[in-house]
Design a protein around this motif. Structure first.
Motif, mmCIF file in Angstrom:
data_model
loop_
_atom_site.group_PDB
_atom_site.id
_atom_site.type_symbol
_atom_site.label_atom_id
_atom_site.label_comp_id
_atom_site.label_asym_id
_atom_site.label_seq_id
_atom_site.Cartn_x
_atom_site.Cartn_y
_atom_site.Cartn_z
ATOM 1 N N ASP A 163 0.821 -1.215 0.000
ATOM 2 C CA ASP A 163 0.000 0.000 0.000
ATOM 3 C C ASP A 163 0.857 1.269 0.000
ATOM 4 O O ASP A 163 0.328 2.375 0.088
ATOM 5 N N VAL A 230 -9.548 -7.629 0.255
ATOM 6 C CA VAL A 230 -8.188 -7.579 -0.262
ATOM 7 C C VAL A 230 -7.803 -8.934 -0.847
ATOM 8 O O VAL A 230 -7.205 -9.022 -1.925
ATOM 9 N N TYR A 255 -1.264 -5.586 4.111
ATOM 10 C CA TYR A 255 -2.270 -6.430 3.453
ATOM 11 C C TYR A 255 -2.329 -7.797 4.123
ATOM 12 O O TYR A 255 -3.405 -8.381 4.277
#
Length: 301
Positions: A163, A230, A255
């Motif tokens: 991210d 995700v 994640y």
């Protein structure tokens, strides 16, 4: 990655992980440490048998463990006959995660390769299996989880999910970079967003640093919208781009952490069959190794 630990319970999925490891490192000189742990139930009641056919239960289980490991080594050598590979067997009366932590320190293990169970493959990683316990407890070396039915494919397409909210040290990225260099792989940096929006100044800085690490290597940046979860998003991304290996760092709010905490109802659709490389957070220790400073040198913050 010359010292590799492979836990085994002698199951088919454990053998599949061994099979993958032998092919992945077929051109590398490696020492493989094959580990089997056992924790037999020790009878305490006076009416419960402590012996079976004159043999103590603990001894019988230990003997079965050692025999299983030797048979596994014989099977590997018979199939691959690779003179660059050497093997050590470890049979231990201990909890799996505790033994792994000890072995990482004792032998300087650089990679753990383990199989995942269940028809849904990597989904099992996030549902209380040995694999998730290994990932959560291992703080010093990466873990490569191989889905039960995955057949080896040379990893020429590697995805790195991030991210961009965290700085990456070269120590943390070295397992990813080493594998990419071994196979001249393309690295696809994948950023999952809930609604597409511009990167923050911090995210852009971290992306730029990541690209500096990847100079000279073919790489692309993909920004994708989150689909339900995700895990589902990364699954579809891996399918569409024919990803052979998915890598990610494991740190707070990563994640990886999000996926382990997703409601089970969201994970039931996560049936990817892609090997997963989980790299632990090294924090400032890793940064210090990357940027050693001389005595008396002041580093500006």
């Amino acid at each position: 990655m010359q010292k590799i630990l492979i836990p085994t319970d002698f199951s088919d999925n454990a053998w599949n992980a061994i099979d993958y490891a032998m092919q992945l490192f077929r051109n590398k000189k490696c020492t493989f440490y094959l580990l089997n742990t056992y924790t037999p139930v020790i009878p305490s009641g006076r009416f419960m048998a402590k012996m079976v056919n004159g043999v103590r239960i603990v001894d019988a289980v230990r003997d079965a463990s050692e025999e299983g490991l030797q048979k596994t080594v014989d099977r590997i050598k018979s199939k691959y006959r690779n003179s660059q590979h050497s093997f050590e067997t470890i049979s231990s009366f201990n909890l799996l995660t505790e033994e792994i932590k000890d072995l990482v320190d004792t032998y300087g293990i650089q990679l753990i390769i383990t199989g995942t169970k269940g028809a849904s493959g990597i989904e099992e990683v996030f549902m209380g299996s040995n694999t998730v316990r290994i990932i959560k407890s291992t703080k010093k070396c990466p873990v490569l989880a191989i889905p039960q039915h995955f057949e080896f494919i040379t990893p020429t397409e590697i995805a790195f999910a991030t991210d961009f909210n965290r700085f990456y040290s070269t120590s943390e990225l070295s397992p990813l970079l080493e594998l990419a260099q071994m196979f001249q792989a393309t690295i696809r940096i994948v950023h999952v967003q809930y609604g597409i929006k511009a990167l923050s100044e911090l995210q852009q800085f971290n992306l730029n640093m990541l690209r500096r690490y990847l100079e000279g290597m073919e790489h692309y940046v993909h920004t994708v919208s989150e689909l339900n979860s995700v895990s589902k998003t990364l699954e579809l991304f891996s399918q569409e781009l024919n990803i052979h290996l998915l890598a990610m760092l494991n740190y707070q709010h990563s994640y990886m952490e999000q996926m382990t905490r997703e409601p089970i109802v969201k994970r039931t659709a996560f049936h990817t069959q892609t090997p997963l490389l989980v790299i632990p957070e090294l924090g400032m220790e890793g940064v210090a190794k990357d940027n050693p400073k001389k005595k008396g040198e002041v580093v500006e913050s």
